[in-house]
Design an enzyme around this catalytic site. Sequence first.
Site, PDB file in Angstrom:
ATOM      1  N   LYS A 264       0.829  -1.160  -0.136  1.00 50.64           N
ATOM      2  CA  LYS A 264       0.276  -0.167  -0.196  1.00 50.64           C
ATOM      3  C   LYS A 264       0.937   1.534  -0.175  1.00 50.64           C
ATOM      4  O   LYS A 264       1.673   1.560   0.739  1.00 50.64           O
ATOM      5  CB  LYS A 264      -0.682  -0.102   0.600  1.00 50.64           C
ATOM      6  CG  LYS A 264      -1.795   1.382   1.890  1.00 50.64           C
ATOM      7  CD  LYS A 264      -2.639   1.466   2.507  1.00 50.64           C
ATOM      8  CE  LYS A 264      -2.924   2.493   3.410  1.00 50.64           C
ATOM      9  NZ  LYS A 264      -3.500   2.891   4.643  1.00 50.64           N
ATOM     10  N   ASP A 269      -2.386  10.803   3.124  1.00 45.30           N
ATOM     11  CA  ASP A 269      -4.169  10.300   3.248  1.00 45.30           C
ATOM     12  C   ASP A 269      -4.855  11.577   3.965  1.00 45.30           C
ATOM     13  O   ASP A 269      -4.077  11.742   5.353  1.00 45.30           O
ATOM     14  CB  ASP A 269      -3.798   9.148   3.830  1.00 45.30           C
ATOM     15  CG  ASP A 269      -5.177   8.398   4.167  1.00 45.30           C
ATOM     16  OD1 ASP A 269      -6.204   8.936   3.369  1.00 45.30           O
ATOM     17  OD2 ASP A 269      -5.579   7.721   5.172  1.00 45.30           O
ATOM     18  N   LYS A 276      -9.616  13.459   7.122  1.00 47.46           N
ATOM     19  CA  LYS A 276      -8.759  13.203   9.469  1.00 47.46           C
ATOM     20  C   LYS A 276      -8.984  14.931  10.267  1.00 47.46           C
ATOM     21  O   LYS A 276      -8.966  16.233   9.859  1.00 47.46           O
ATOM     22  CB  LYS A 276      -7.617  12.947   9.008  1.00 47.46           C
ATOM     23  CG  LYS A 276      -7.603  11.008   8.496  1.00 47.46           C
ATOM     24  CD  LYS A 276      -6.323  11.289   8.584  1.00 47.46           C
ATOM     25  CE  LYS A 276      -6.153   9.415   7.545  1.00 47.46           C
ATOM     26  NZ  LYS A 276      -6.576   8.621   8.413  1.00 47.46           N
ATOM     27  N   ASP A 286       1.999   7.634   5.751  1.00 41.74           N
ATOM     28  CA  ASP A 286       1.021   6.422   5.069  1.00 41.74           C
ATOM     29  C   ASP A 286       1.223   5.168   3.774  1.00 41.74           C
ATOM     30  O   ASP A 286       0.239   4.089   3.197  1.00 41.74           O
ATOM     31  CB  ASP A 286      -0.590   6.551   5.272  1.00 41.74           C
ATOM     32  CG  ASP A 286      -1.839   6.061   5.789  1.00 41.74           C
ATOM     33  OD1 ASP A 286      -0.991   4.682   5.404  1.00 41.74           O
ATOM     34  OD2 ASP A 286      -2.869   6.206   4.113  1.00 41.74           O
ATOM     35  N   ASP A 345     -11.870   7.710   4.299  1.00 45.40           N
ATOM     36  CA  ASP A 345     -11.096   7.116   4.451  1.00 45.40           C
ATOM     37  C   ASP A 345     -10.259   5.779   4.633  1.00 45.40           C
ATOM     38  O   ASP A 345      -9.563   5.684   5.312  1.00 45.40           O
ATOM     39  CB  ASP A 345     -10.996   8.021   5.896  1.00 45.40           C
ATOM     40  CG  ASP A 345      -9.575   8.101   6.638  1.00 45.40           C
ATOM     41  OD1 ASP A 345      -8.405   8.799   5.961  1.00 45.40           O
ATOM     42  OD2 ASP A 345      -9.610   8.332   7.748  1.00 45.40           O
ATOM     43  N   GLU A 347      -9.556   3.887   2.054  1.00 40.59           N
ATOM     44  CA  GLU A 347      -9.285   3.737   0.625  1.00 40.59           C
ATOM     45  C   GLU A 347      -8.305   3.172   1.245  1.00 40.59           C
ATOM     46  O   GLU A 347      -7.773   2.696  -0.336  1.00 40.59           O
ATOM     47  CB  GLU A 347      -8.624   5.657   0.667  1.00 40.59           C
ATOM     48  CG  GLU A 347      -6.701   5.870   0.778  1.00 40.59           C
ATOM     49  CD  GLU A 347      -6.938   5.897   2.592  1.00 40.59           C
ATOM     50  OE1 GLU A 347      -5.577   5.103   2.954  1.00 40.59           O
ATOM     51  OE2 GLU A 347      -7.573   5.893   3.623  1.00 40.59           O
ATOM     52  N   ARG A 349      -7.369   0.332   1.189  1.00 39.36           N
ATOM     53  CA  ARG A 349      -7.931  -1.591   0.519  1.00 39.36           C
ATOM     54  C   ARG A 349      -8.153  -1.226  -0.630  1.00 39.36           C
ATOM     55  O   ARG A 349      -8.477  -2.576  -1.172  1.00 39.36           O
ATOM     56  CB  ARG A 349      -8.764  -1.835   1.664  1.00 39.36           C
ATOM     57  CG  ARG A 349     -10.017  -1.002   2.162  1.00 39.36           C
ATOM     58  CD  ARG A 349     -11.187  -1.150   3.472  1.00 39.36           C
ATOM     59  NE  ARG A 349     -10.475  -0.699   3.920  1.00 39.36           N
ATOM     60  CZ  ARG A 349     -11.163  -0.939   5.836  1.00 39.36           C
ATOM     61  NH1 ARG A 349     -11.997  -1.364   5.270  1.00 39.36           N
ATOM     62  NH2 ARG A 349     -10.284  -0.264   6.769  1.00 39.36           N
TER      63      ARG A 349
END
Length: 498
Positions: A264, A269, A276, A286, A345, A347, A349
């Site tokens: 990933k 993010d 967030k 991330d 959020d 995202e 996956r």
Amino acid sequence: MDILFGKTSKKKYDTALVFVAEDLKLGARGKILDDAVEGALVASIKNAPRFKGKLGQTHILPLGKGAHYKRVVVAGVGKAKELTDQKLRVLGGKLYDALKATGAVDVLMMPEEDGELAAGISNFVSEGVLRKSYFFDKYKGKKDDADEGAKLTSVTYDVDNSKALAAKFEATKNVIDGMELTRNLVSEPPNALYPDSFAKIVEKELKPLGVKVKVLDEKKLEKMGAGAIMAVGKGSARKPRLAILEYNGLGKKNSKPSMGIVGKGITFDTGGYNVKTSNMHWMQFDMGGAGTVAGAMKAIALNKEKVHVVAALALAENMISDEAYRPSDIITSLSGQTIEVLNTDAEGRLVMCDAMTYLQNEYKVETLVDVATLTGACMIALGNEYGGAFTPSDELWRKIETAGGESGDKVWRMPLDEAWDKEMKGAHADLKNLGDSSFAGASTAAAFLKAFVQEDVTWAHLDVAGVVWSFKPNDLWGKGATGYGVGMLQNLIKECAA
């Protein structure tokens, strides 16, 4: 910093270092040093009641003018019979801090000629020294005062079998070089590291090592129907990329990769429209899963391992704009399965599922492992000590556990259950990207990814959200990127190819 094997008269060492166990008895080399200073070393140890020879404890004897060294350092190894590879790594990290504090520059380490222990000290202690010495200061114009002083530049092992130990350490050093790539990527700020620049950095690093690198841009992704990664990335001016890394050390053109790995790579993010509300600045890491995979691929290539492995780095920014995806959107993934977006959020996956499908469709991989900073829920469960492993395969779990044990990357098996598979079914689409409640978030995220694993493919998901970055110093790293998982992945790739 250089790790060298074999003392040379051409180099002047300012620090000599010997090891003692909790009995505080000097070995043959320590006694030679003690004789050279007329018993002052033994006397100073006796007069240091706090020095017990415990793991990582150090005692320092400064020497006067005219002495061969400026100082002698006595390092405790604890109970010699209880030493493990990981304890030796920790010892190395502690020694780095102690040597740096003394102002040591060129150190001569003098392990006793106990074959197995000497080999362990030269290999794993050196690993700990190098890992702890990492510091990301690329963007510092003015160095801290502490950085301006003497710097530890070399550690030399005064050993008889120097060539054999040097050859053994080379493989370890290659893994550390892979970790350095990972740590550099994780440390980069998001204005410098975004999907396209990430892909270019990895290509520059890996292509010269024999790794084939193919980068799919947003036009290719859209054309082939990768709707999930495109949905996440379309809100940013910096569009998504899928970087494919293939290393074939078998020399067989028609061989099939024994394993596929997905990382990933959300380079920043915001949470999207489910923005967030705190700690958004943490989101520079991330992309830690993709960084870990890139580092492992570098280690594999540097070590010229006899394996064939392919990896996919799913790279995107999750931003807010008039083009960004929204809660309640329904998107179509590369697999053809539709996904109801309940939360923008969740995202990671989404980018991962398209990358997983791509490797299965294009490379027919039979073993698939994904690595992701996926959920805060895994951090709540395991803190900053363990990565979480989800797999329905007991055999693959045993390989992951062994691989992590050998590298010192702590990993814990987490549960999967049909109840969570059902929970991730969508009301208006095949799937939804969020569970029904705030409970078991790490397991429901894994259940979502499981829906994209094709029949007869053995799969594991590694949630590394809590371990790719440290908010406080550790024995093996300072505050920042840890390099977690690079050694474990390299070991796992080798094991799955065996």
